[in-house]
Design an enzyme around this catalytic site. Structure first.
Site, PDB file in Angstrom:
ATOM      1  CB  CYS A 101      -7.916 -28.125   5.287  1.00  0.00           C
ATOM      2  SG  CYS A 101      -8.364 -26.831   4.168  1.00  0.00           S
TER       3      CYS A 101
ATOM      4  CG  HIS B 121     -16.421  20.604  -0.431  1.00  0.00           C
ATOM      5  ND1 HIS B 121     -15.650  20.565   0.663  1.00  0.00           N
ATOM      6  CD2 HIS B 121     -17.836  21.080   0.543  1.00  0.00           C
ATOM      7  CE1 HIS B 121     -16.240  20.395   1.834  1.00  0.00           C
ATOM      8  NE2 HIS B 121     -17.556  20.757   1.826  1.00  0.00           N
TER       9      HIS B 121
END
Length: 623
Positions: free
Chosen positions: A26, A545
């Site tokens: 569709c 870090h």
């Protein structure tokens, strides 16, 4: 987007070509009929790039693609032999009757929607041109465009014959011939003459009711369904030597006469009964159906059952000249979905969601809702609820004022001109008001209810829990930097964001100073000075870090104050760094703080949504 690669992936994930009985599409989705639905990997399909979602409803397995569905469909058909081997006569169909009916109706109407939409849009343009006095309805230009639009409706039985033939697996050209019989000028002339003279038409003494079949829906579908039984019979009784001639002859004669005398009139009568039922609903509760459909349309679209309403809307227009139920209600729902998506696009800070919501909102306003439904509203939930509220209130308005649609088309803003009709423009004005109601209500509801953070309540509970713990006991980990505490998920390195190194949080620093977050020992400091590992006296192992990919700086802009083996206390200076210089080099300075031995703890609870200073408690580990 590589449509070929996507097509190959979809074929594989629905169980392979051998698992596909048939395929249609569709406006936004691929509609598979599968032999074994359990072979389809729905989870992987939903996570496939280019696929918005996958659902199994109404006897079909539907893969939602969006506006590019035709390209994917074309690639699938090119790399398979579905045209020749899509049917499996020995496969037992265990679906319910309702599922079979929905599947059949969808399969018949989906292929002809472009023709119906084109005809409806031409009608809409004409209505607009007449209303603005650009054209006169007596001009030749108007007449030419009008019969062009009428062709899509007048010859609807032939269009339906073709798609129904493919659905019922009969010869499509013979089926279209039956449609042509119903519309032949001689037959129409005979019916008109008999009505005027008060006489009858008969064939072999069988009475042919004086019915008109132009723009009809049910008669031809019933006729092709009958053909699905007659054609195999004709094949069986025809001798092989002359089967090429006798099979179509027997089929055309039996089905043609049966259609004129029995099947066609039966379909005509059923269509008339539907129209009378609709008229009764309009008389006693005109508001009810548009309201219900306005609310439930998104659910119907999700299940693919909204195509079951298409024949009703068409039948209303063809029998009564207008539709007050299907078209108005679905338009209310569609524009509400678009408005809800737009509200979310304005409210969200997520750039990807903002772009998707704004673009899919446009397509929804134009009548194609799947991108907005699956990409935005269903995922956020808020968009779905808002569109249902707006669609319901818009539908209620349409129902109360009996707003009429005079032609078909994809229900949206572009087809508003199909509401122009009658002696005045009142109906059109009411249609515009109903659309505004649906859009404004849905927009406000979505804008008020939508929250950018999906788990606001969970975060608040989590923060409260951490704050309670850190007040009652000594904190395990304090903030090693001053800045904004955020979730690890905001770190653009998957090593941290996906918890590969362990759980924790991150800090977006506002000054270049790192201090010890615990009482413990420096286990390691990288020679580039951008990362420090510390083991707390209570056993917690931590990694700080500074920034992402800052190892590439080779220690530039960093100054370490400790070395491996040093004992530290909370607040002991560890590293200083030039925050602004690192930013100028193009590096992200977000700093993950990770509990690297997360597996040793039952839970790692972190504050991740507020400003912190060095020494503030931010993490608690629970044994």
């Amino acid at each position: 987007m590589n449509y070929k690669d996507l097509a190959e992936t979809i074929i594989k994930l629905v169980g392979g070509e051998s698992n596909i009985k048939s395929l249609v599409h569709c406006a936004t989705r691929l509609r598979f009929t599968l032999k074994d639905k359990s072979k389809a990997d729905t989870a992987k399909l939903k996570n496939t790039k280019g696929v918005m979602g996958a659902v199994s409803n109404g006897g079909q397995y539907q893969v939602i693609i969006g506006s590019n569905v035709a390209h994917v469909f074309k690639e699938i058909m090119a790399m398979t032999k579905l045209d020749n081997s899509s049917s499996d006569e020995t496969q037992k169909d265990n679906r319910s009757i309702g599922a079979k009916v929905i599947d059949t109706v969808t399969g018949i109407f989906t292929p002809i929607l472009p023709a119906i939409t084109a005809a409806g849009m031409i009608k809409a343009v004409l209505a607009l041109l007449i209303a603005t006095k650009v054209l006169s309805n007596t001009s030749q230009t108007y007449q030419v465009f009008n019969f062009m639009a009428d062709a899509g409706f007048y010859f609807l039985p032939i269009l339906l014959a073709n798609s129904a033939a493919k659905r019922f697996k009969v010869n499509s050209y013979l089926a279209m011939m039956i449609g042509g019989i119903l519309l032949h000028p001689t037959f129409i002339s005979m019916v008109s003459s008999a009505k005027e003279a008060g006489t009858r038409i008969a064939v072999f003494g069988l009475n042919i009711p004086l019915a008109s079949y132009s723009s009809s829906v049910l008669p031809i579908i019933l006729a092709v369904w009958l053909m699905s039984y007659v054609e195999p019979f004709a094949d069986k009784v025809s001798p092989n030597a002359v089967k090429f001639f006798t099979k179509p002859l027997i089929t055309a004669l039996i089905v043609g006469i049966a259609t004129l005398t029995l099947v066609g009139p039966l379909g005509y009568m059923l269509s008339d009964l539907v129209a009378k039922a609709i008229s009764t609903i309009e008389t006693y509760a005109s508001w009810l159906v548009p309201t219900i459909l306005g609310v439930l349309s998104p659910i119907l679209v999700m299940t693919g059952t909204h195509y079951g309403l298409v024949p009703i809307g068409i039948n209303n227009i063809m029998t009564m000249g207008y539709d007050t139920l299907v078209g108005p209600a679905m338009m209310s729902s569609n524009v509400a979905q678009g408005a809800a998506a737009f509200a979310i696009s304005l409210k969200t800070k997520d750039s990807d969601l903002k772009q998707l919501a704004s673009t899919s909102g446009i397509t929804a306003l134009c009548g194609i809702t799947e991108p907005a439904l699956y990409g935005v509203n269903l995922k956020t939930k808020v968009g779905l609820y808002a569109s249902m509220i707006g669609g319901g209130l818009g539908g209620l308005f349409f129902g109360i004022f009996g707003v009429r649609r005079f032609a078909t088309g994809s229900p949206g803003l572009l087809t508003l001109p199909v509401y122009i009709g009658g002696e005045t423009m009142t109906n059109f004005y009411y249609a515009c008001i109903g659309v505004v109601i649906a859009m404004v209500v849905a927009f406000i509801a979505a804008f008020v209810m939508y929250k950018d953070k999906k788990e606001v309540e969970v975060k608040e509970e989590k923060t409260a829990k951490v704050e309670k713990v850190v007040k009652e006991e000594m904190p395990t980990v304090c903030a090693p930097l001053t800045g904004e505490a955020v979730s690890l998920q905001l770190v653009s390195d998957p090593t941290f964001s996906e918890g590969i190194m362990g759980q924790g949080m991150a800090i977006i620093p506002t000054e270049g100073k790192v201090v010890s977050p615990v009482d413990g020992t420096v286990e390691m400091i990288f020679n580039t000075k951008h990362a420090v590992a510390i083991k707390a006296d209570n056993g917690t192992e931590l990694l700080i870090h500074v920034g992402l990919d800052t190892v590439k700086l080779g220690g530039k802009y960093f100054d370490a104050h400790v070395k491996e083996g040093d004992k530290v206390k909370v607040g002991t200076p560890l590293v200083n760094f030039d925050l602004e210089a690192i930013k100028r080099e193009g590096y992200d300075c977000i700093t993950p703080v990770i509990v690297t031995n997360t597996a040793d703890y039952r839970e790692v609870i972190a504050i991740d949504d507020k400003a912190v200073k060095c020494g503030d408690p931010v993490i608690k580990v629970v044994k």
